[in-house]
Scaffold this active site. Structure first.
Site, PDB file in Angstrom:
ATOM      1  CB  VAL A 170      -0.936   0.007   1.224  1.00  0.00           C
ATOM      2  CG1 VAL A 170      -1.763   1.292   1.262  1.00  0.00           C
ATOM      3  CG2 VAL A 170      -1.856  -1.213   1.201  1.00  0.00           C
TER       4      VAL A 170
ATOM      5  NE  ARG B  18      11.453  -7.322  27.138  1.00  0.00           N
ATOM      6  CZ  ARG B  18      10.693  -7.759  26.144  1.00  0.00           C
ATOM      7  NH1 ARG B  18      10.360  -6.932  25.166  1.00  0.00           N
ATOM      8  NH2 ARG B  18      10.278  -8.997  26.113  1.00  0.00           N
TER       9      ARG B  18
ATOM     10  NE  ARG C 202       7.004  -4.838  23.349  1.00  0.00           N
ATOM     11  CZ  ARG C 202       7.411  -6.086  23.602  1.00  0.00           C
ATOM     12  NH1 ARG C 202       6.826  -6.823  24.535  1.00  0.00           N
ATOM     13  NH2 ARG C 202       8.420  -6.602  22.926  1.00  0.00           N
TER      14      ARG C 202
ATOM     15  N   GLY D 295       5.768  -9.689  26.955  1.00  0.00           N
ATOM     16  CA  GLY D 295       4.447 -10.331  26.981  1.00  0.00           C
ATOM     17  C   GLY D 295       3.313  -9.373  26.683  1.00  0.00           C
TER      18      GLY D 295
END
Length: 462
Positions: free
Chosen positions: A170, A294, A437, A440
């Site tokens: 697209v 993280r 983030r 999971g």
């Protein structure tokens, strides 16, 4: 033994002139959105620019977070939406979009149920960094979540007869007046228009686009990525060209444990640490809480200035993470019958590694990690031969930034007004995760907001 499932994309000759809704992207969010829209009576089409289906979802390994699920109760875990919300908010540096986060925390259990209703069962649980209880759902086979989920969703797409075209790019979103009602396509170098009553963007993030990454985060120049080659931020650019607001574009997550001694970078899933693995430096000493966020684990590894660190685990932990079989198969795992033998192969100080492992085993037995303050993922010690190591270093993993939406998945412009007929779900969306983030939460986001997009498009068209 179950028959191997192979999905065949729809032949391009079957492409029609008009669909109720165009879904751009074939990862978890796109597949879920299309299935949900179809089940509500709409006629969707899925367009994928790559030859390979599944996007970054296929690379996810740990699981799908959700709170207050029946699966948790069956495992003796009592959880709450409030705790899930609070820990995700804290993990994201309290920079998360609270409207999206509230919807996310409260709809995970429903998403798990929806998957189960489609014979996609995530009936085992583990834990990831930043979470206080086991809420990371995965199949009981312990297979990596990504490939499993894409395969199972594709079975539903095939069963429903939803057209899915690959090799279709697209290049533009088209408006008629104030409504998005078409897209411009490029197929084998030829351009054409495709009409629709609504468009759902599920094209993922930009973790494989070095130009965009270095534009928003110059310090990441030269970092390897765990992303599949198609994660180039195309959908973000398409929406932005139409006036969509971009948020948190400088928030890029670096995953702490990526094996990158081979030409291809392999993410070593958080489940390895969640099931009990520890991290050591090249002397053999443990140096951090492996299940901190993280962001913090990455900082600890970078702080060593040793080009990475080593995950250490045993057969008991390996038995709980099936992905290790793949890591070993492609040559990423070093094996020793004793910790001394492992230390010899890696050039560690034998007594340092032995001490790191025995101190950890005592911490597990006492449920008290005096050394690094870890409080989760302490169900298994490292005492069952053989012993294993994987060399890891941080790499670009996830882009928290993207286009702005409301909790109804409607894309917003610079003034926070809805762009009519345009919806988005998955990693293309910015704001949900704040500045970090939680492991999971990406798979959860694809299913939760993929379902929501399918439902809200139906509501809009109805």
């Amino acid at each position: 033994m179950a028959e191997k499932f192979t999905f065949t994309p729809t032949d391009i000759s079957a492409l029609k002139d008009h669909y109720d809704v165009i879904v751009i992207g074939s990862g978890g969010a796109g597949l879920t959105a299309a299935i949900q829209a179809h089940e509500l009576g709409l006629k969707p089409v899925i367009l994928e620019k790559m030859d390979k289906i599944g996007g970054n979802t296929t690379r996810a390994s740990s699981g799908m977070n959700a709170a207050e699920t029946l699966v948790q109760l069956k495992h003796g875990v009592v959880d709450s939406f409030e705790d899930f919300y609070a820990e995700t908010y804290k993990g994201g540096g309290e920079k998360n979009n609270t409207e999206l986060l509230k919807f996310f925390a409260e709809h995970g259990a429903l998403a798990i149920d929806w998957l189960a209703d489609h014979d996609i069962h995530l009936d085992d649980i583990t834990i990831t960094g930043g979470m206080s209880v086991m809420r990371t759902h995965r199949p009981s086979s312990l297979a990596p979540i990504g490939g499993f989920l894409v395969t199972e969703l594709l079975k539903q797409v095939a069963k429903a007869g939803i057209p899915l075209f690959t090799g279709v790019k697209v290049t533009e979103l088209v408006k008629d007046g104030d409504k998005v009602d078409a897209v411009k396509l490029e197929i084998d170098g030829k351009t054409s228009d495709l009409k629709a009553d609504a468009v759902i963007l599920a094209t993922g993030g930009f973790g494989a686009n070095q130009d965009l990454l270095t534009k928003f985060r110059p310090g990441l120049k030269g970092y390897k990525t765990t992303n599949q080659p198609g994660a180039t931020g195309d959908g973000i650019n398409l929406a932005h060209a139409l006036g969509a607001k971009l948020v948190d574009m400088d928030q890029v997550q670096v995953h702490p444990t990526v094996q990158q001694d081979t030409p291809h970078a392999y993410l070593i899933g958080e489940a390895v640490r969640g099931e009990g693995a520890i991290l050591v430096n090249k002397h053999g000493d443990r140096f951090t809480n492996e299940l901190d966020t993280r962001k913090n684990v990455t900082a600890a590894i970078d702080g060593l200035n040793e080009g990475g660190a080593y995950l250490i685990f045993d057969q008991g932990i390996r038995d709980r993470v099936k992905a290790v079989e793949f890591y070993d198969h492609i040559g990423l795992v070093t094996t020793g019958q004793t910790t001394d033998e492992l230390a010899d192969q890696l050039g560690f100080d034998k007594s340092a590694l032995s001490n790191a492992v025995s101190t950890w085993n005592k911490a597990v037995a006492d449920k008290n990690d005096a050394e690094c303050g870890r409080t989760t993922g302490m169900d298994r010690d490292i005492a069952h031969a053989p012993f294993f190591a994987i060399h890891i270093a941080p790499a670009v993993h996830y882009t928290m930034g993207g286009i702005a939406i409301n909790h109804n998945t409607q894309v917003l412009d610079e003034n926070d007004n809805v762009i009519i007929g345009l919806f988005a779900a998955g990693e293309i969306v910015g704001g949900l995760h704040g500045n970090n983030r939680i492991g999971g939460n990406s798979i959860a986001e694809t299913v939760i907001f993929g379902r929501q997009a399918g439902q809200q498009v139906y509501k809009y068209l109805k």
